[in-house]
Design a protein around this motif. Sequence first.
Motif, short mmCIF file in Angstrom:
data_model
loop_
_atom_site.label_atom_id
_atom_site.label_comp_id
_atom_site.label_asym_id
_atom_site.label_seq_id
_atom_site.Cartn_x
_atom_site.Cartn_y
_atom_site.Cartn_z
N ASN A 225 0.84 -1.20 0.00
CA ASN A 225 0.00 0.00 0.00
C ASN A 225 0.88 1.25 0.00
O ASN A 225 2.02 1.23 0.49
CB ASN A 225 -0.91 0.01 1.24
N ASN A 226 0.36 2.32 -0.54
CA ASN A 226 1.09 3.59 -0.51
C ASN A 226 1.20 4.09 0.93
O ASN A 226 0.23 4.05 1.69
CB ASN A 226 0.39 4.63 -1.38
N ASP A 227 2.39 4.56 1.28
CA ASP A 227 2.63 5.12 2.60
C ASP A 227 2.73 6.63 2.46
O ASP A 227 3.80 7.17 2.11
CB ASP A 227 3.91 4.53 3.21
N VAL A 228 1.63 7.32 2.72
CA VAL A 228 1.58 8.78 2.52
C VAL A 228 2.49 9.51 3.49
O VAL A 228 3.18 10.47 3.12
CB VAL A 228 0.12 9.29 2.66
N GLU A 229 2.53 9.06 4.74
CA GLU A 229 3.34 9.74 5.75
C GLU A 229 4.83 9.69 5.42
O GLU A 229 5.55 10.66 5.60
CB GLU A 229 3.08 9.12 7.13
N LYS A 230 5.31 8.54 4.95
CA LYS A 230 6.72 8.40 4.60
C LYS A 230 7.01 8.86 3.18
O LYS A 230 8.17 8.85 2.75
CB LYS A 230 7.16 6.95 4.76
N ASN A 231 5.97 9.26 2.44
CA ASN A 231 6.13 9.66 1.05
C ASN A 231 6.71 8.54 0.21
O ASN A 231 7.56 8.76 -0.66
CB ASN A 231 7.00 10.92 0.95
N HIS A 232 6.25 7.33 0.47
CA HIS A 232 6.64 6.15 -0.32
C HIS A 232 5.41 5.68 -1.10
O HIS A 232 4.47 5.12 -0.51
CB HIS A 232 7.18 5.05 0.58
N TRP A 233 5.44 5.90 -2.40
CA TRP A 233 4.32 5.52 -3.26
C TRP A 233 4.74 4.33 -4.12
O TRP A 233 5.85 4.31 -4.66
CB TRP A 233 3.90 6.69 -4.14
N HIS A 234 3.84 3.37 -4.25
CA HIS A 234 4.17 2.16 -5.01
C HIS A 234 3.33 2.01 -6.27
O HIS A 234 3.62 1.17 -7.12
CB HIS A 234 3.99 0.93 -4.12
N PHE A 235 2.29 2.80 -6.40
CA PHE A 235 1.48 2.81 -7.62
C PHE A 235 0.81 4.18 -7.73
O PHE A 235 0.71 4.92 -6.75
CB PHE A 235 0.44 1.68 -7.62
N ARG A 236 0.33 4.51 -8.95
CA ARG A 236 -0.27 5.83 -9.19
C ARG A 236 -1.71 5.87 -8.66
O ARG A 236 -2.62 5.31 -9.27
CB ARG A 236 -0.29 6.15 -10.69
N ASP A 237 -1.89 6.55 -7.57
CA ASP A 237 -3.23 6.82 -7.04
C ASP A 237 -3.43 8.32 -7.17
O ASP A 237 -3.05 9.10 -6.27
CB ASP A 237 -3.33 6.35 -5.58
N LEU A 238 -4.00 8.74 -8.29
CA LEU A 238 -4.05 10.17 -8.60
C LEU A 238 -4.90 10.97 -7.62
O LEU A 238 -4.57 12.12 -7.31
CB LEU A 238 -4.57 10.38 -10.03
N GLU A 239 -5.97 10.38 -7.12
CA GLU A 239 -6.80 11.08 -6.14
C GLU A 239 -6.03 11.35 -4.86
O GLU A 239 -6.05 12.47 -4.32
CB GLU A 239 -8.06 10.28 -5.84
N ALA A 240 -5.33 10.33 -4.37
CA ALA A 240 -4.55 10.48 -3.13
C ALA A 240 -3.38 11.44 -3.34
O ALA A 240 -3.09 12.30 -2.48
CB ALA A 240 -4.05 9.13 -2.65
N MET A 241 -2.70 11.34 -4.48
CA MET A 241 -1.59 12.24 -4.76
C MET A 241 -2.07 13.68 -4.89
O MET A 241 -1.40 14.62 -4.42
CB MET A 241 -0.88 11.80 -6.05
#
Length: 304
Positions: A225-241
């Motif tokens: 899963n994307n880790d927003v707090e650590k700014n580690h993204w593993h796939f493009r989730d445009l809404e979350a970004m």
Amino acid sequence: MSSLKLVLAYSTRVLKTLKQKSHVIYIKRTLALPRLPLFKHAEGKFVTFGRQSSSTAAEAGKAEDSFFKWFLLLIPVTTLGLGTWQLKRRKWKMQLINDLKTLTAAEPIPLPRDPNELKSLEYRRVMVRGQYDHSQELYILPRSPVDPEKEAREAGRLASSGETGANVITPFHCTDLGITILVNRGYVPRKKIRPETRVKGQVEGEVEIVGVVRLTESRKPFVPNNDVEKNHWHFRDLEAMGSVTGAEPIFIDADFGSTTPGGPIGGQTRITLRNEHMQYVVTWYGLCAATSYMWYAKFIKMIK
């Protein structure tokens, strides 16, 4: 004379005994020799039982062999169908790859402002003008640099070789559209992920870039899963970004021409799709040929 009388008397006694115990003798014979009589008299005719039983067994055996014969024929027929299906899949995949290459090589068009209009423009080249906001960089990782020839060689492997790093995603304010979008500036090695390690590559001022439209993607199996707090993204989730950076859910991959010395390497759009259908075609058709010959040798050649 007396001896003759004795013989006759003894014979009479034996006959009486046989008549009384005939059922016992019949049972013993049945247990010892379980054979059916060859003939039976019925209405003045003799009916054959032994031959009828033998012919019935032969017919049953032939029916079983016939079922087995046609059942085994399903193997070469099925493999023939699978091989033909893979040929059609290969043709479709080659056409898809050519279409993607055509889109990514076409002349760029102005970026539409409506996100709904972009849904039909994935992999289409667009052109935007504006300014980067380096203070809100996002990192999609781990990533390796795009190398189509290398990826084609390593297609089908469980693991790829070479270094890994991250793709740098930077908000980009479009001055002509008045909106902020997300731009994948490109690849940086692991030691260059932090912005202070690539200060020279942080482009300032208004620039014009050309990129490829990309849509949001869902998380694939086994991808974290994307880790927003650590700014580690593993796939493009445009809404979350977009919610993190304040940008619209619009995403483009900057082309290689956007690369600046010391900065991310652009052109990180992967259009090399996995295409191993020819291997499957050879496998299925090979199995079809082998099993067809085995079936012919077993059921056709043997009869001749």
